[in-house]
Design an enzyme around this catalytic site. Structure first.
Site, PDB file in Angstrom:
ATOM      1  CD  GLU A   1      -2.230   2.160  -3.545  1.00  0.00           C
ATOM      2  OE1 GLU A   1      -3.350   2.630  -3.743  1.00  0.00           O
ATOM      3  OE2 GLU A   1      -1.578   2.412  -2.509  1.00  0.00           O
TER       4      GLU A   1
ATOM      5  CG  ASP B   1      -1.959   1.000   1.305  1.00  0.00           C
ATOM      6  OD1 ASP B   1      -2.844   0.924   0.448  1.00  0.00           O
ATOM      7  OD2 ASP B   1      -1.936   1.871   2.200  1.00  0.00           O
TER       8      ASP B   1
END
Ligand code: GLC
Length: 564
Positions: free
Chosen positions: A288, A227
């Site tokens: 990401e 993330d």
């Protein structure tokens, strides 16, 4: 009309895709994103859970995916739907237990499906033990040094340390009250105020995340989706930064954004590369990293760093043939140049579902979401038609593709969620100005005529499902050869049978500008992105995004052809 399309294509993009060496499954895999809250709910409390996933993995094997990625299910107060982690090495009771996780993993592996888990290293929850210790400790203490605490500006320190704006709206800083009751220091949070950023210059933070990686690797996971992989390092001195007025949270294309993509962030992934390399079984890291170009994104997948990075420049491209040609060419070139596969993605839990996004009446507000009062509104039938064509293009492209739960059913963005039911922090932090991402997160339908369309057997749902959800139910679509589900099943089966994930790619010249035409291995893909029909070249139709008669490919339709 004669073709002008080739002018836009860098020559290097043609036929440069590297073949898949050995067992590096992630080079070609179709990876299905499970958003656990909304996938399947075994205990009927309205929120999906791990036993629900285990019970439905068979449907994903049937769909033909190679791997699943699970959004976070770790212990969390759920202020940002689990992207605010309070304990990285345990399962939140709302999703089940570690034993449930182990069972899910074993079941997936038994079905030949690999499992990637979400890792959230940029920030924790404010409920994490470390942040609570930081609040209880003095400025300058080792406990504070795990996060980014600074004194405020101004005579009494009552102004934030700099001008940075949170991605979710409002300032990127919050002021704490010191243990003695006086107004205190400020801490940095790129996202919600309940998501304090770690200080990655601190070796203690680095060692803790090596431990967390090993914890999940030891349990047998096949990798991690990382993330906010571009945010961990902040520029020295935390200088002020003002994003362009019309820009999104990525910043301007040439900006040195002091909290995104700082060069030092790559040391962290070189270190993690070593951690994963000590394990057998070809474990993978996927970044990401929201960056404006494929070249910038490719920095995350250099040979000693991660294996994949989400191709957001592709995901953010409109239904426009020249723009798609350019981003596909640029992606193949940029990722090949560092020896990595390109990835392809159209939807996820942060953007407007592509069945709605590709036919909006106005400009797409992306992560800001859409709701009843938005200027841009989707045209449902056109959106679904374009989404099916776009997926038919995407699943032919060499590299690895991501499919977000429900897109294989053709689910649209849910627009009319009652305000009182909305949950995304964006909605609250912008005083209801931006709807946020709830519309792509509504629990998915499984069986028509059942409570909550088969999401569970009680009818509860953490976000309300709209009228008509049953029409998209998996059991209904499984019986219909023309459904979106049947289309995805065919695409995935033929992609595998024809080895498209690792096949050479070449643009076919001589087509109209609003037509995409390329060869991947022995498959020819023609997509009509314009409004007039296109006469198909020779070849028999292997897959078509819509049923049609004859050889004139209708607008917003894509086909795969093979030699007759
Ligand atoms: C990532 C997640 C998003 C989350 C944010 C903060 O962008 O995909 O859902 O809100 O990080 O963790």
């Amino acid at each position: 009309m004669t073709s002008t399309q080739d002018a836009a294509i860098p020559v290097a993009a043609t036929g440069t895709h590297l073949p898949a060496p050995g067992s590096e499954w992630w080079r070609t895999a179709v990876i299905y994103q499970i958003y656990p809250r909304s996938f399947a709910d075994a205990n009927g409390d309205g929120l999906g859970d791990l036993p629900g996933i285990t019970a439905h993995l068979g449907a994903l094997a049937d769909l033909g995916v190679d791997a699943v990625w699970l959004s976070p299910f770790m212990v969390s107060p759920q202020n940002d739907a689990g992207y605010d982690v309070a304990d990285y090495c345990d399962v939140d009771p709302i999703f089940g237990t570690l034993a449930d996780f182990d069972e899910m993993l074993a079941t997936a592996h038994g079905l030949g499906i690999r499992v990637i888990v979400d890792l959230v290293p940029n920030h924790s929850s404010d409920q994490h033990r470390w942040f609570q210790e930081a609040l209880a400790s003095a400025p300058g203490s080792p406990e504070r040094a795990r996060y980014i605490f600074r004194d405020g500006r101004g005579e009494h320190g009552d102004l934030p340390p700099n001008n940075w704006e949170s991605v979710f709206g409002g300032p990127m800083w919050d002021r704490i009250t010191e243990p003695d009751g006086t107004p205190g220091q400020w801490y940095l949070h790129i996202f919600d105020s309940s998501q304090p950023d770690f200080d990655w210059t601190n070796e203690e933070v680095r060692e803790e995340f090596r431990r967390i990686l090993r914890f999940w690797l030891d349990r047998g996971v096949d990798g991690f989706r990382v993330d906010v992989a571009h945010g961990l390092m902040k520029k020295d001195g935390l200088p002020d930064y003002t994003p362009p007025a019309d820009g999104d949270s990525m910043g301007g294309e040439d900006d040195d954004v002091p909290y995104w993509g700082q060069p030092e962030v790559h040391e962290i992934y070189r270190d993690w590369h070593e951690v994963l390399a000590a394990y057998d079984g070809d474990r993978a890291l996927c970044a990401e990293a929201w960056l404006p170009t494929p070249d910038k994104t490719a920095l995350w997948v250099r040979p000693d760093e991660m294996n994949q990075a989400f191709n957001f420049p592709y995901a953010m491209t409109d239904w426009n043939a020249p723009a798609l040609r350019l981003v596909i060419s640029e992606s193949l070139r940029a990722f090949s140049a560092v020896g990595a596969p390109s990835t392809w993605v159209l939807s996820n839990h942060d953007v407007i579902r592509h069945a709605s996004r590709l036919a909006l009446t106005g400009e797409s507000p992306q992560g800001e979401g859409i709701g009843p009062l938005s200027v841009a509104q989707p045209i449902p039938e056109l959106g679904l038609r374009r989404a099916r064509a776009a997926s038919t293009v995407m699943l032919a492209l060499p590299g690895s593709a991501y499919v977000y739960q429900g897109e294989e059913l053709g689910l649209p963005e849910v627009i009319d969620i009652p305000d009182a039911a909305r949950q995304d922090p964006t909605w609250f932090r912008t005083d209801h100005e931006k709807y946020g991402r709830d519309g792509c997160r509504v629990p998915i339908p499984w069986t028509a005529g059942s409570p909550a369309s088969g999401f569970n057997d009680t009818g509860a749902a953490w976000l309300p499902q709209p009228a008509g959800w049953d029409d998209y139910a998996r059991d209904v679509e499984a019986r219909d050869p023309d459904s979106t589900l049947s289309l995805y099943r065919r695409l995935l089966a033929e992609r595998r049978a024809h080895g498209l994930g690792s096949a050479p790619f070449t643009w076919i010249p001589g087509h109209r500008d609003d037509v995409l035409a390329f060869e991947v291995g022995d498959v020819t893909v023609i997509a009509n992105v314009g409004t007039e029909p296109v006469e198909l070249p020779a070849g028999s139709i292997l897959v078509s995004s819509e049923p049609f008669e004859g050889r004139a490919l209708p607008a917003d339709t894509a086909v795969w052809l093979i030699p007759a």
